[in-house]
Design an enzyme around this catalytic site. Structure first.
Site, PDB file in Angstrom:
ATOM      1  CG  ASP A  67      39.416 -15.714  29.492  1.00  0.00           C
ATOM      2  OD1 ASP A  67      39.597 -16.317  28.403  1.00  0.00           O
ATOM      3  OD2 ASP A  67      39.902 -14.596  29.708  1.00  0.00           O
ATOM      4  CG  ASN A 136      40.247  -4.275  32.821  1.00  0.00           C
ATOM      5  OD1 ASN A 136      41.081  -5.107  32.460  1.00  0.00           O
ATOM      6  ND2 ASN A 136      38.996  -4.592  33.088  1.00  0.00           N
ATOM      7  CG  HIS A 138      41.250  -8.347  32.139  1.00  0.00           C
ATOM      8  ND1 HIS A 138      40.041  -8.136  31.531  1.00  0.00           N
ATOM      9  CD2 HIS A 138      42.099  -8.701  31.131  1.00  0.00           C
ATOM     10  CE1 HIS A 138      40.170  -8.363  30.230  1.00  0.00           C
ATOM     11  NE2 HIS A 138      41.390  -8.700  29.968  1.00  0.00           N
ATOM     12  CD  GLU A 143      36.974  -7.708  33.526  1.00  0.00           C
ATOM     13  OE1 GLU A 143      38.184  -7.702  33.250  1.00  0.00           O
ATOM     14  OE2 GLU A 143      36.125  -7.127  32.827  1.00  0.00           O
TER      15      GLU A 143
HETATM   16  P1  PGA Z   1      44.447  -8.415  23.696  1.00  0.00           P
HETATM   17  O1  PGA Z   1      43.585  -8.708  25.007  1.00  0.00           O
HETATM   18  O2  PGA Z   1      45.535  -9.452  23.665  1.00  0.00           O
HETATM   19  O3  PGA Z   1      43.479  -8.574  22.573  1.00  0.00           O
HETATM   20  O4  PGA Z   1      44.995  -7.036  23.834  1.00  0.00           O
HETATM   21  C1  PGA Z   1      44.211  -8.849  26.244  1.00  0.00           C
HETATM   22  C2  PGA Z   1      43.171  -8.985  27.315  1.00  0.00           C
HETATM   23  O5  PGA Z   1      42.159  -8.265  27.286  1.00  0.00           O
HETATM   24  O6  PGA Z   1      43.373  -9.792  28.240  1.00  0.00           O
END
Ligand code: PGA
Length: 253
Positions: A67, A136, A138, A143
């Protein structure tokens, strides 16, 4: 779906690096969808140490960016491509020519998303997707709501992702509001998925991912319908309701 509960973050990272190293050994030209975020960093560091010791050769690996924020030049310090390069591509010695970007600076982002999907298809698909779990639900920047057929596309970030990504860049105001993401289609078609989940703050979304309804409201819940998924968590992410003693593997579904 396989669930591995590691004792702590270091053990989680070792277990994830084991999977990556085994993939690289078995398929030196494997296509890897490589997440940024904090969770996979320990695994990438562990893997880089194995490379320094001469234990793995990743020079033929192919890397696909998961992404990217929309509108950032590639040399912006917040670029997720830059983070992928610093944390994975360079330490593993993957040639830049083996990396497929999701270009947030493209003049026509929709066309860039189509070109990315064409590159995934031309490369024979993704062999291993290494993913974190958004607070959340995702995957990448798919999202909520995002269902299994969501393609590679431009998305608006949810307020929750803007806050969680703000932690990387020194505040929410530093987080672009829109992004490009590899689609749920790309993620779910991966021949193998490794979902890494660490920390108590992920406990509730992990529970919903593994045990709640399969729903666009929790995009990660669709992993329960994907071909070959291994979830590696630390104990903090499962709490006392963990189905098995520390370090042991259990089949969750
Ligand atoms: P993180 O992020 O590994 O920093 O917890 C995960 C994400 O938001 O996909």
């Amino acid at each position: 779906m396989r669930l591995i509960v590691a004792d702590d973050y270091a053990a989680l990272s070792r277990a994830a690096a084991d999977v990556l190293a085994a993939t690289i050994a078995a398929e030196p030209t494997a296509a890897i969808l490589a997440a940024t975020g904090n969770t996979p960093m320990g695994a990438y560091e562990d893997l880089a140490a194995r490379r320094r010791r001469g234990e793995i050769d990743a020079s033929r690996l192919r890397v696909f960016q998961l992404d990217e924020y929309l509108g950032l030049p590639v040399d912006d310090p917040r670029s997720l491509f830059g983070w992928t390069r610093r944390s994975f591509v360079e330490p593993l010695g993957v040639p830049d020519t083996n990396v497929v970007r999701l270009p947030g600076d493209a003049a026509d982002p929709a066309a860039a998303c189509r070109a990315y999907e064409a590159a995934v298809a031309a490369g024979g698909g993704i062999d291993l997707a290494v993913l974190g779990l958004g607070p959340n639900g995702h995957l990448g920047f798919n999202e909520p709501p995002a269902a299994a057929d969501a393609p590679t596309r431009v998305v608006d970030l949810t307020p929750e992702s803007i806050v969680s990504n703000g932690a990387y860049w020194g505040g929410s105001d530093r987080v672009p509001r829109r992004a490009l993401t590899a689609g749920m289609t790309v993620v779910l078609a991966s021949r193998r998925v490794l979902l890494l989940v660490s920390g108590e703050h992920k406990r509730e979304i992990l529970r919903r991912t593994l045990e709640g309804p399969v729903t666009p409201a929790v995009p990660a819940s669709y992993l329960r319908r994907a071909a070959d998924v291994t979830v590696i968590t630390d104990r903090a992410a499962v709490g006392s309701s963990a189905p098995n003693p520390p370090g042991e593997a259990a089949v969750a579904e």
